[in-house]
Design a protein around this motif. Structure first.
Motif, mmCIF file in Angstrom:
data_model
loop_
_atom_site.group_PDB
_atom_site.id
_atom_site.type_symbol
_atom_site.label_atom_id
_atom_site.label_comp_id
_atom_site.label_asym_id
_atom_site.label_seq_id
_atom_site.Cartn_x
_atom_site.Cartn_y
_atom_site.Cartn_z
ATOM 1 N N PRO A 82 51.831 42.200 19.841
ATOM 2 C CA PRO A 82 50.750 43.149 20.125
ATOM 3 C C PRO A 82 50.397 43.131 21.606
ATOM 4 O O PRO A 82 50.416 42.073 22.246
ATOM 5 C CB PRO A 82 49.598 42.630 19.258
ATOM 6 N N PRO A 83 50.059 44.271 22.180
ATOM 7 C CA PRO A 83 49.767 44.345 23.630
ATOM 8 C C PRO A 83 48.664 43.394 24.071
ATOM 9 O O PRO A 83 48.768 42.776 25.133
ATOM 10 C CB PRO A 83 49.363 45.810 23.817
ATOM 11 N N ILE A 84 47.610 43.304 23.277
ATOM 12 C CA ILE A 84 46.504 42.434 23.684
ATOM 13 C C ILE A 84 46.969 40.985 23.742
ATOM 14 O O ILE A 84 46.689 40.262 24.702
ATOM 15 C CB ILE A 84 45.321 42.594 22.708
ATOM 16 N N ARG A 85 47.710 40.541 22.728
ATOM 17 C CA ARG A 85 48.206 39.168 22.731
ATOM 18 C C ARG A 85 49.207 38.962 23.860
ATOM 19 O O ARG A 85 49.203 37.916 24.519
ATOM 20 C CB ARG A 85 48.860 38.850 21.381
ATOM 21 N N HIS A 99 48.870 35.946 30.927
ATOM 22 C CA HIS A 99 47.906 35.370 31.865
ATOM 23 C C HIS A 99 47.925 33.840 31.784
ATOM 24 O O HIS A 99 47.923 33.154 32.822
ATOM 25 C CB HIS A 99 46.508 35.900 31.535
ATOM 26 N N GLU A 100 47.955 33.292 30.563
ATOM 27 C CA GLU A 100 47.981 31.843 30.391
ATOM 28 C C GLU A 100 49.281 31.249 30.907
ATOM 29 O O GLU A 100 49.301 30.171 31.522
ATOM 30 C CB GLU A 100 47.785 31.489 28.913
ATOM 31 N N LEU A 101 50.390 31.962 30.703
ATOM 32 C CA LEU A 101 51.683 31.499 31.189
ATOM 33 C C LEU A 101 51.679 31.382 32.706
ATOM 34 O O LEU A 101 52.193 30.406 33.281
ATOM 35 C CB LEU A 101 52.779 32.456 30.723
ATOM 36 N N ALA A 152 58.157 32.616 24.702
ATOM 37 C CA ALA A 152 58.744 33.284 23.542
ATOM 38 C C ALA A 152 57.877 34.438 23.083
ATOM 39 O O ALA A 152 58.381 35.496 22.667
ATOM 40 C CB ALA A 152 58.927 32.269 22.405
ATOM 41 N N VAL A 153 56.569 34.289 23.185
ATOM 42 C CA VAL A 153 55.664 35.370 22.798
ATOM 43 C C VAL A 153 55.738 36.505 23.810
ATOM 44 O O VAL A 153 55.793 37.693 23.452
ATOM 45 C CB VAL A 153 54.222 34.847 22.677
ATOM 46 N N VAL A 154 55.759 36.160 25.092
ATOM 47 C CA VAL A 154 55.813 37.189 26.147
ATOM 48 C C VAL A 154 57.110 37.990 26.065
ATOM 49 O O VAL A 154 57.136 39.204 26.310
ATOM 50 C CB VAL A 154 55.654 36.524 27.529
ATOM 51 N N ASP A 155 58.194 37.314 25.708
ATOM 52 C CA ASP A 155 59.492 37.993 25.631
ATOM 53 C C ASP A 155 59.676 38.782 24.344
ATOM 54 O O ASP A 155 60.674 39.501 24.196
ATOM 55 C CB ASP A 155 60.620 36.956 25.746
ATOM 56 N N ASP A 156 58.742 38.654 23.424
ATOM 57 C CA ASP A 156 58.864 39.351 22.143
ATOM 58 C C ASP A 156 58.394 40.797 22.295
ATOM 59 O O ASP A 156 57.203 41.052 22.523
ATOM 60 C CB ASP A 156 58.017 38.634 21.086
ATOM 61 N N PRO A 157 59.267 41.784 22.171
ATOM 62 C CA PRO A 157 58.856 43.186 22.358
ATOM 63 C C PRO A 157 57.935 43.678 21.249
ATOM 64 O O PRO A 157 57.262 44.701 21.423
ATOM 65 C CB PRO A 157 60.195 43.941 22.346
ATOM 66 N N LEU A 158 57.899 42.936 20.131
ATOM 67 C CA LEU A 158 57.053 43.379 19.024
ATOM 68 C C LEU A 158 55.664 42.745 19.063
ATOM 69 O O LEU A 158 54.835 43.036 18.185
ATOM 70 C CB LEU A 158 57.727 43.022 17.690
#
Length: 717
Positions: A691-694, A700-702, A683-689
């Motif tokens: 932050p790039p670092i996160r 990477h963890e996924l 869900a975080v990876v798919d969120d376009p908003l």
């Protein structure tokens, strides 16, 4: 004339026998302040042994001889007197090689001696000198067949052996058992064909749901309700201390100089009414026999400090002030519960002492549970027991302990001993102690009674050991507190009532310590979580919880951890039998250890040493984590290992688990946890908003989690 307290008694001379007026406690240490009138005499058939008990919470202890067979009554009293008072020739012990029995052991001896003499009387035997070896064999056979516990059977036989050891001290040979040792000195367990089973702790734990709700409500009492209750209770104590005798009007026949000027009481009443008007409060009321509300003149008389006269009653009736439906105290309610006052009205005169006792009980639960103390240690705490260590920031609880405290000759030291190492506790414990100090002025934190109003006079407590509440009353107090809380929740339509414990709904004070050990052992990440929960700086502080190993608390932890480990392995065994797949570098070792763990089924632990030893067994070193299971081999561990102060046992740091560690195994349950974690990351990876670092970090963890799940699936047979 005021009686003079007794001085410490000198040890009895060997072969010294009692006379009719000999004190029963001739050579025992006595509580400070014991008066001669408090001591029982040999001629009496009821002996009060309470003055020899030093624990403040102990109840009265007596032995009775009125139901001992008449033929054996005198010699039984002599025997019990000797058990209490006899000292060896050098004053170093009871008999050579034997320590002096504790007072409660004396009570037990008397009870079983009575049973032995009743058995002898039933066989027509009236003197101990008439007893034969055949009689003892038949007695042993009857006891062995008796429908009682094995421990009681041993006690029924042990009383014969103890009586035989005293035979040379009896002046009349006809009062002595035969010279040969009973049963030729054979061990009691051999006579009965069974030994005692020494179980470490039979105390049932409190169910987690019950304990969690109880602790939450007790903290609420101390943190949110205490100020209101203490203020109301202070007002109650002021009023109830003014008894009717002190409020009585001065008689008309009194000397003129001592009479109140005419009209004094009505003027005082008018001043009190003005105060009620200024506060905007109704007068205290009560319901009469017909259910109608009327002025409570008794409460008003207590507030005035004088008995209300007829004219004063007329003044009150003509005041026009409203009358409340109860005798509410003037102290307002400030405490909030969910943003609203916890009581809809002020506390009444009758409610104040009840709520004060509930507050004291809530403090008792908090201190007893979060300190890990034994009940007697908690109930003997004094008001200045809390210390703050400025160097470490730790909160220390100082007090006495009694278990295992002995004199050099092995005799139990009745007065106990101040602990050199204090209990290490948390802020809520210190807060509870502060609340108790505000609630009353007694020396002990938990006095026998908080009531005044003539109900706590010394006469009513004359044979009580001290001023501490005993554990039996405290258990009832806890039951009443839970009942009040649940009634409150029901009346206010709340859903946070305390559920009944399914094992035993009676929450005894002795169960708190065992339950704390359970909570610490079962929390995720073990002792580390306990250290975090209770605010300790180091994990070692939990291993030394309640001071050090002398407290016995870590022994309870060892048993709870042993039980938790077996439950974990039992669940793992059931899952493997049901086809659960295991992957990872330690998968084979995991399966081997789980299969081997079945050898521990039915194992009985009799000592804490056995628990500590078994916890170091390599086949038990399996530690579930989050998304992984550690199959610990210390030589291959990549994390920092913890150590046990008392043994060579080493445990993994599951918070420091390294993905490359060779001790990792992953079960289907671990993979289910990782899948849930994968969905969160996706869900975080798919969120376009994001932050790039996160985004990069979670991507990477996924990928790492996906590789683990893929490998787990590919290795499935």
């Amino acid at each position: 004339m005021t009686p003079t307290p007794l001085a410490a008694a000198a040890p009895a001379v060997r072969r010294l026998l009692p006379g009719p007026d000999s004190p029963v406690l001739s050579s025992r240490p006595l509580r400070p302040g014991t008066m001669p009138a408090d001591l029982a005499r040999f001629r009496e058939d009821r002996w009060n042994l309470t003055p020899a008990l030093f624990q403040e919470h102990a109840s009265r202890v007596c032995v009775y001889f009125h139901d001992v067979p008449a033929a054996f009554r005198h010699v039984s009293k002599v025997l019990v007197w000797l058990v209490i008072n006899h000292r060896d020739a050098d004053g170093g012990g009871f008999l050579p090689g034997l320590a002096r029995p504790a007072i409660r052991t004396v009570v037990t001896y008397c009870r079983y001696l009575k049973g032995f003499t009743q058995w002898l009387t039933g066989r027509g035997i009236t003197r101990f000198g008439e007893v034969t070896a055949q009689d003892l064999d038949e007695y042993a056979a009857d006891i062995k067949a008796a429908p009682v516990s094995h421990d009681m059977r041993e006690d029924f036989l042990a009383v014969v052996v103890r009586t035989w050891t005293l035979r040379e001290l009896l002046p009349d040979k006809d009062d002595r058992l035969p010279q040969a040792p009973p049963w030729n000195g054979e061990r009691l367990q051999d006579i009965l064909g069974q030994g005692r089973i020494r179980e470490e702790n039979r105390t049932p734990r409190i169910h987690p749901a019950t304990m969690t709700a109880l602790l939450k409500c007790c903290l609420r009492f101390v943190e949110d309700f205490a100020d209101d209750i203490i203020t109301a209770f202070d007002e109650y104590k002021t009023l109830s201390a003014r008894s009717r005798s002190r409020c009585a009007t001065v008689p008309a026949t009194a000397p003129a100089g001592k009479r109140r000027p005419q009209g004094t009481v009505p003027r005082l009443a008018e001043a009190l009414l003005d105060d009620y008007r200024a506060r905007g409060l109704p007068l205290p009321g009560r319901r009469n026999a017909s259910g109608e509300v009327e002025v409570n003149h008794y409460i008003l008389s207590l507030q005035l400090g004088v008995q209300i006269t007829g004219k004063a009653r007329q003044t009150i009736s003509a005041s026009g002030l409203p009358v409340a439906d109860d005798a509410y105290l003037t102290a307002p309610v400030h405490g909030l519960l969910d943003g609203r006052p916890w009581l809809a009205a002020r506390i009444t005169y009758e409610q104040a002492p009840v709520l004060a006792l509930h507050l004291s009980t809530a403090c008792l639960v908090i201190i007893g549970y979060l300190s890990g103390q034994r009940p007697g240690e908690t109930l003997n705490l004094e008001r200045d027991c809390i210390e703050h260590d400025p160097a470490t920031g730790l909160v220390l609880l100082r007090g006495k302990y009694f278990k295992g405290v002995r004199d050099p000759d092995g005799t139990t030291r009745a007065e106990g001993e101040q602990r050199a190492d204090p209990w290490v506790v948390t802020a809520p414990v210190a807060t509870a102690v502060t609340v108790l100090r505000r609630l009353h002025s007694a020396r002990l934190l938990f006095p026998n009674t908080l009531l005044v109003n003539g109900k706590s006079k010394a006469g009513s407590l004359r044979e009580r050991v001290g001023r501490a509440r005993n554990d039996s009353l405290c258990n009832k107090d806890i039951t009443r507190l839970i009942g009040w809380i649940n009634d409150y929740c029901h009346g206010h339509q709340r859903d946070d009532a305390i559920p009944a414990d399914p094992t035993d709904p009676r929450i005894a004070l002795s169960r708190l310590r065992r339950t704390l050990a359970w909570f610490i052992a079962r929390r995720p990440r073990g002792l580390v979580a306990a250290a975090i929960q209770y605010g300790h700086v180091r994990v070692q502080m939990t291993l030394g919880y309640s001071g050090n190993y002398a407290s016995g608390f870590p022994d309870d932890l060892a048993f709870e951890e042993w039980l938790a480990r077996l439950e974990t392995l039992a669940e793992a065994h059931d899952q493997l039998e049901a086809g659960e797949h295991v992957s990872g570098p330690a998968a084979d070792t995991y399966r081997h250890r789980v299969a081997t763990s079945t050898h521990f089924a039915g194992r009985v632990l009799r000592t804490t040493r056995e628990a500590h030893t078994l916890l170091t067994n390599p086949d038990l070193q399996i530690f579930p984590g989050q998304g992984m299971t550690c199959v610990l081999d210390p030589a291959r561990a990549a994390c920092r290992l913890g150590t046990d102060e008392r043994s060579n046992r080493r445990t993994p740091d599951l918070d420091d688990c390294r993905p490359s560690c060779a001790n990792i195994a992953r079960t289907d349950r671990d993979i289910a946890f990782l899948k849930a974690r994968r969905d969160e990351l996706q869900a975080v990876v798919d969120d376009p908003l994001a932050p790039p670092i996160r985004h990069a970090r979670e991507q990477h963890e996924l990928a790492r989690l996906q590789r683990i799940m893929t490998t787990h699936q590919e290795t499935r047979a």
